[in-house]
Design an enzyme around this catalytic site. Structure first.
Site, PDB file in Angstrom:
ATOM      1  N   CYS A  74       0.776  -1.107   0.107  1.00 39.86           N
ATOM      2  CA  CYS A  74      -0.123  -0.117   0.097  1.00 39.86           C
ATOM      3  C   CYS A  74       0.716   1.027  -0.131  1.00 39.86           C
ATOM      4  O   CYS A  74       1.789   1.431   0.782  1.00 39.86           O
ATOM      5  CB  CYS A  74      -0.750  -0.052   1.172  1.00 39.86           C
ATOM      6  SG  CYS A  74      -1.792   1.405   1.488  1.00 39.86           S
ATOM      7  N   CYS A 188      -1.195   3.677  -6.411  1.00 40.34           N
ATOM      8  CA  CYS A 188      -2.056   3.163  -5.436  1.00 40.34           C
ATOM      9  C   CYS A 188      -2.280   1.777  -6.093  1.00 40.34           C
ATOM     10  O   CYS A 188      -2.541   1.430  -7.104  1.00 40.34           O
ATOM     11  CB  CYS A 188      -3.356   3.886  -5.237  1.00 40.34           C
ATOM     12  SG  CYS A 188      -4.585   3.114  -4.642  1.00 40.34           S
TER      13      CYS A 188
HETATM   14  N1  DGL Z   1      -4.165   0.546  -1.896  1.00 36.59           N
HETATM   15  C1  DGL Z   1      -3.654   1.826  -1.152  1.00 36.59           C
HETATM   16  C2  DGL Z   1      -2.559   2.330  -1.923  1.00 36.59           C
HETATM   17  O1  DGL Z   1      -1.582   1.839  -2.366  1.00 36.59           O
HETATM   18  C3  DGL Z   1      -4.681   2.886  -0.814  1.00 36.59           C
HETATM   19  C4  DGL Z   1      -6.047   2.728  -0.770  1.00 36.59           C
HETATM   20  C5  DGL Z   1      -6.977   3.467   0.186  1.00 36.59           C
HETATM   21  O2  DGL Z   1      -7.066   4.626   0.024  1.00 36.59           O
HETATM   22  O3  DGL Z   1      -7.144   2.569   1.119  1.00 36.59           O
HETATM   23  O4  DGL Z   1      -2.351   3.743  -1.671  1.00 36.59           O
END
Ligand code: DGL
Length: 269
Positions: A74, A188
């Protein structure tokens, strides 16, 4: 319980795009994946909230699953919490993700690069440092994509297409002519699952870069340098603080795995 698993977590299903690459790169490793869907989206919350979630999940992965390494799948959690997690657990190898700006500079000829990420990632100190390190090498068009991770999380195709269309049009012209954006960074991990829609919008010549493969290679390197690293049997298990049905569908769809999917223990959910 497997004492040789690699822990992987994200705010939800997005990190499965990283897990997919990790499994390709290291098919004999065991993985435990945590989707913190009950607390998503991270990208539209305060840093302190994301840091608290990252600490709780990491503590749980160590105490319950005895992980030998952690991949923060993430961008938002990496930007907010990786320093703190490394401070908390100095002997645990921790690998984070960051938007693939450097590879995009290498891939771009127009030197105009689009970056789609959460609001939180784009406003982080870590991202400012990354941008500063590339100053003068390209122009970056940063687009905060509120709502897109949640639309992917809920597998809401109509919303995914509407938001992708809106954000891509906000960023300007895509293409390989001078002044056009010829590289698009997916900053993301959820957005990797919107790639077919983004591809249709930006056209075939634009390079789309996500972080799955580079992070998997980096994790492999880190583990290869650990004398105590031992392989597992290629097993994956999954837990979520949100809907087990949604995670199950995503796991089947993106990893072609049956699960099983567990609920994250009360203490952390
Ligand atoms: N998947 C996450 C990222 O790579 C964040 C998504 C969310 O906002 O929860 O930033």
């Amino acid at each position: 319980m497997n004492e040789h698993s690699i822990g992987v977590f994200d705010s939800g299903v997005g990190g499965l795009s990283v897990l997919r690459s990790l499994r390709q790169e290291m098919p004999h490793e065991d993985f435990i994946y945590i989707a913190d869907s009950g607390h998503a989206p991270y990208g539209e919350r305060a840093d302190s909230y994301v840091v608290a979630r990252a600490r709780a999940i990491t503590g749980y992965l160590i105490a319950q699953h005895h992980i030998k390494a952690l991949v923060i799948a993430c961008n938002t959690a990496t930007a907010a919490a990786i320093h703190q997690l490394r401070q908390d657990h100095p002997s645990l190898p921790i690998i984070g993700v960051e938007p693939a700006l450097k590879p995009a500079v290498g891939a771009s000829t127009t030197r105009r690069i689009g970056v789609m990420a959460t609001r939180s990632t784009l406003s982080s100190a870590k991202y400012a440092t990354l941008l500063a390190s590339l100053q003068g090498q390209a122009e970056f068009v940063n687009q905060a994509c509120d709502g897109l991770a949640q639309a992917v999380e809920h597998d809401d195709t109509t919303k995914i297409i509407a938001l992708c269309t809106h954000y891509i049009s906000q960023m300007g012209q895509f293409g390989t002519n001078s002044g056009q954006i010829d590289a698009l960074v997916l900053g993301c991990t959820h957005y990797a699952f919107a790639e077919p829609h983004l591809r249709a919008l930006v056209g075939p010549q634009v390079r789309i870069l996500d972080t799955g493969e580079p992070v998997a290679r980096r994790t492999h390197q880190v583990l290869a340098s650990q004398l105590s690293a031992r392989h597992g049997k290629g097993h994956c298990s999954f837990e979520t603080s949100g809907s087990t049905a949604l995670l199950q569908t995503a796991v089947q769809r993106w990893l072609q795995l049956p699960g099983p999917i567990g609920a994250l223990r009360d203490r952390v959910s």
